[in-house]
Enzyme design. Structure first.
Site, PDB file in Angstrom:
ATOM      1  N   ALA A  97    -120.554  -2.053 -66.830  1.00 33.21           N
ATOM      2  CA  ALA A  97    -120.087  -1.904 -65.450  1.00 33.21           C
ATOM      3  C   ALA A  97    -120.809  -2.824 -64.466  1.00 33.21           C
ATOM      4  O   ALA A  97    -120.224  -3.268 -63.475  1.00 33.21           O
ATOM      5  CB  ALA A  97    -120.244  -0.453 -65.001  1.00 33.21           C
ATOM      6  N   HIS A 126     -92.122   7.614 -65.736  1.00 30.90           N
ATOM      7  CA  HIS A 126     -91.371   6.420 -66.093  1.00 30.90           C
ATOM      8  C   HIS A 126     -89.993   6.434 -65.431  1.00 30.90           C
ATOM      9  O   HIS A 126     -89.221   7.380 -65.619  1.00 30.90           O
ATOM     10  CB  HIS A 126     -91.230   6.360 -67.620  1.00 30.90           C
ATOM     11  CG  HIS A 126     -90.654   5.086 -68.111  1.00 30.90           C
ATOM     12  ND1 HIS A 126     -90.128   4.949 -69.381  1.00 30.90           N
ATOM     13  CD2 HIS A 126     -90.505   3.870 -67.525  1.00 30.90           C
ATOM     14  CE1 HIS A 126     -89.702   3.717 -69.546  1.00 30.90           C
ATOM     15  NE2 HIS A 126     -89.904   3.043 -68.438  1.00 30.90           N
ATOM     16  N   ILE A 156    -112.889  -1.545 -68.131  1.00 31.86           N
ATOM     17  CA  ILE A 156    -111.445  -1.332 -68.273  1.00 31.86           C
ATOM     18  C   ILE A 156    -110.670  -1.982 -67.140  1.00 31.86           C
ATOM     19  O   ILE A 156    -109.512  -1.660 -66.894  1.00 31.86           O
ATOM     20  CB  ILE A 156    -111.133   0.182 -68.350  1.00 31.86           C
ATOM     21  CG1 ILE A 156    -111.703   0.938 -67.147  1.00 31.86           C
ATOM     22  CG2 ILE A 156    -111.679   0.769 -69.651  1.00 31.86           C
ATOM     23  CD1 ILE A 156    -111.377   2.430 -67.126  1.00 31.86           C
ATOM     24  N   ASP A 157    -111.324  -2.940 -66.441  1.00 24.28           N
ATOM     25  CA  ASP A 157    -110.728  -3.538 -65.239  1.00 24.28           C
ATOM     26  C   ASP A 157    -109.993  -4.843 -65.497  1.00 24.28           C
ATOM     27  O   ASP A 157    -109.385  -5.414 -64.589  1.00 24.28           O
ATOM     28  CB  ASP A 157    -111.805  -3.767 -64.174  1.00 24.28           C
ATOM     29  CG  ASP A 157    -113.026  -4.505 -64.728  1.00 24.28           C
ATOM     30  OD1 ASP A 157    -112.853  -5.516 -65.439  1.00 24.28           O
ATOM     31  OD2 ASP A 157    -114.159  -4.063 -64.454  1.00 24.28           O
ATOM     32  N   THR A 190    -125.352  -3.424 -68.576  1.00 27.34           N
ATOM     33  CA  THR A 190    -125.181  -2.117 -69.196  1.00 27.34           C
ATOM     34  C   THR A 190    -126.537  -1.584 -69.627  1.00 27.34           C
ATOM     35  O   THR A 190    -127.402  -2.346 -70.075  1.00 27.34           O
ATOM     36  CB  THR A 190    -124.237  -2.167 -70.416  1.00 27.34           C
ATOM     37  OG1 THR A 190    -124.255  -0.904 -71.071  1.00 27.34           O
ATOM     38  CG2 THR A 190    -124.628  -3.251 -71.393  1.00 27.34           C
ATOM     39  N   ASN A 209    -130.208  -7.440 -67.058  1.00 29.51           N
ATOM     40  CA  ASN A 209    -129.935  -6.170 -66.396  1.00 29.51           C
ATOM     41  C   ASN A 209    -130.896  -5.989 -65.224  1.00 29.51           C
ATOM     42  O   ASN A 209    -131.933  -6.640 -65.151  1.00 29.51           O
ATOM     43  CB  ASN A 209    -130.098  -5.012 -67.398  1.00 29.51           C
ATOM     44  CG  ASN A 209    -129.230  -3.813 -67.064  1.00 29.51           C
ATOM     45  OD1 ASN A 209    -128.233  -3.926 -66.362  1.00 29.51           O
ATOM     46  ND2 ASN A 209    -129.612  -2.658 -67.576  1.00 29.51           N
ATOM     47  N   HIS A 261    -112.912  -0.110 -74.636  1.00 24.55           N
ATOM     48  CA  HIS A 261    -112.390   1.163 -74.136  1.00 24.55           C
ATOM     49  C   HIS A 261    -110.988   1.030 -73.549  1.00 24.55           C
ATOM     50  O   HIS A 261    -110.539   1.922 -72.831  1.00 24.55           O
ATOM     51  CB  HIS A 261    -113.347   1.754 -73.086  1.00 24.55           C
ATOM     52  CG  HIS A 261    -114.685   2.119 -73.653  1.00 24.55           C
ATOM     53  ND1 HIS A 261    -115.865   1.986 -72.941  1.00 24.55           N
ATOM     54  CD2 HIS A 261    -115.036   2.593 -74.882  1.00 24.55           C
ATOM     55  CE1 HIS A 261    -116.880   2.379 -73.702  1.00 24.55           C
ATOM     56  NE2 HIS A 261    -116.401   2.740 -74.878  1.00 24.55           N
ATOM     57  N   CYS A 296     -95.439   4.510 -71.368  1.00 29.45           N
ATOM     58  CA  CYS A 296     -94.816   5.826 -71.248  1.00 29.45           C
ATOM     59  C   CYS A 296     -95.153   6.656 -72.479  1.00 29.45           C
ATOM     60  O   CYS A 296     -94.972   6.202 -73.613  1.00 29.45           O
ATOM     61  CB  CYS A 296     -93.298   5.676 -71.115  1.00 29.45           C
ATOM     62  SG  CYS A 296     -92.419   7.255 -71.082  1.00 29.45           S
ATOM     63  N   CYS A 337     -87.068   6.645 -68.531  1.00 27.20           N
ATOM     64  CA  CYS A 337     -86.724   7.869 -69.267  1.00 27.20           C
ATOM     65  C   CYS A 337     -87.264   9.135 -68.620  1.00 27.20           C
ATOM     66  O   CYS A 337     -86.979  10.239 -69.095  1.00 27.20           O
ATOM     67  CB  CYS A 337     -87.223   7.772 -70.706  1.00 27.20           C
ATOM     68  SG  CYS A 337     -89.021   7.939 -70.856  1.00 27.20           S
TER      69      CYS A 337
END
Length: 238
Positions: free
Chosen positions: A24, A143, A101-102, A184, A208, A117, A125, A146
């Site tokens: 992060a 969604h 996850i960005d 990290t 770090n 991750h 969906c 559907c």
């Protein structure tokens, strides 16, 4: 430049198979908060782990949706750390294994990238399996096609990791002659456990703000990672 920084840059320049492991702290300079600091994503929430769990997604999808929208920062841009890693890939064998996850590494142009991750920017969906643009998800968590519930393709608490990602990451770490861990604390497993697969001869560099405990000798660069990567960038131009 400190002695540690100079030696770390030398190792990076001499590396034939270079692996970066990022967390992060790499994205904070892009304006994305980390998770556990006083002003991080989890601040002010009683049970943030629950809100990011498989159980919450299934039992209280609206609560999950409202929380997960806080993780999106579409205005964020790759910073010098992402950029330098992508640039190094043009001249040598480089892999990036990230907890983030960005998708900022992807935006920077990183090709050999393992999003350990998953990514908030891959949305699908749960009913029909089709992928949808992230903008659609931010407008509505159902969604349009559907009517099924949407979700981002990230690993939630209580969910298992993608085994292909894990095996790919292990192979990269085993092959690396130099591993650079950036931003990290190495407290999240099994990501932190990847270092156990490194070659005994591999050099490990930790970049770090605070010291991180690992089992074998490492070269530690303490301080602002962006300043260190600016120095790498300047050294590459010489």
């Amino acid at each position: 430049m400190t002695e540690q920084e100079a030696l770390a840059i030398q190792f990076i320049q001499q590396a034939k198979h270079l692996v970066f492991m990022t967390g992060a702290g790499v994205s904070v300079p892009s304006g994305i908060p980390d998770y556990r600091s006083l002003d991080g994503v989890y601040a002010g929430f009683e049970a943030p782990e629950y809100l990011l769990s498989h159980t919450c997604l299934k039992r209280e999808p609206e609560k999950f949706y409202q929380f997960v929208k806080n993780l999106y920062h579409p205005e964020a841009q790759p910073n010098v750390i992402h950029q330098v890693m992508a640039e190094l890939e043009r001249t040598k064998e480089v892999a990036v294994i990230t907890q983030n996850i960005d998708s900022l590494h992807q935006q920077a142009g990183q090709k050999n990238l393992i999003e350990f991750h998953g990514s908030l920017y891959h949305v699908y969906c749960q009913q029909c399996g089709k992928s949808v643009p992230v903008t659609s998800y931010l407008d509505d968590d159902f969604h349009e096609g559907c009517g099924g519930p949407l979700r981002p393709d990230v690993v939630l608490y209580e969910e298992g990791l993608d085994e292909n990602n894990v095996q790919h990451a292990i192979r990269q770490v085993m092959q690396a002659d130099t591993i650079v861990v950036v931003g990290t604390s190495l407290r999240v497993y099994p990501f932190a456990g990847l270092l156990d697969y490194r070659s005994p001869d591999a050099k490990v560099i930790l970049v770090n703000k605070e010291a991180t405990q690992v089992s074998r000798d490492t070269l530690t660069v303490l301080g602002d990672a962006t300043k260190f990567f600016e120095k790498i960038k300047k050294s590459e131009k010489k």
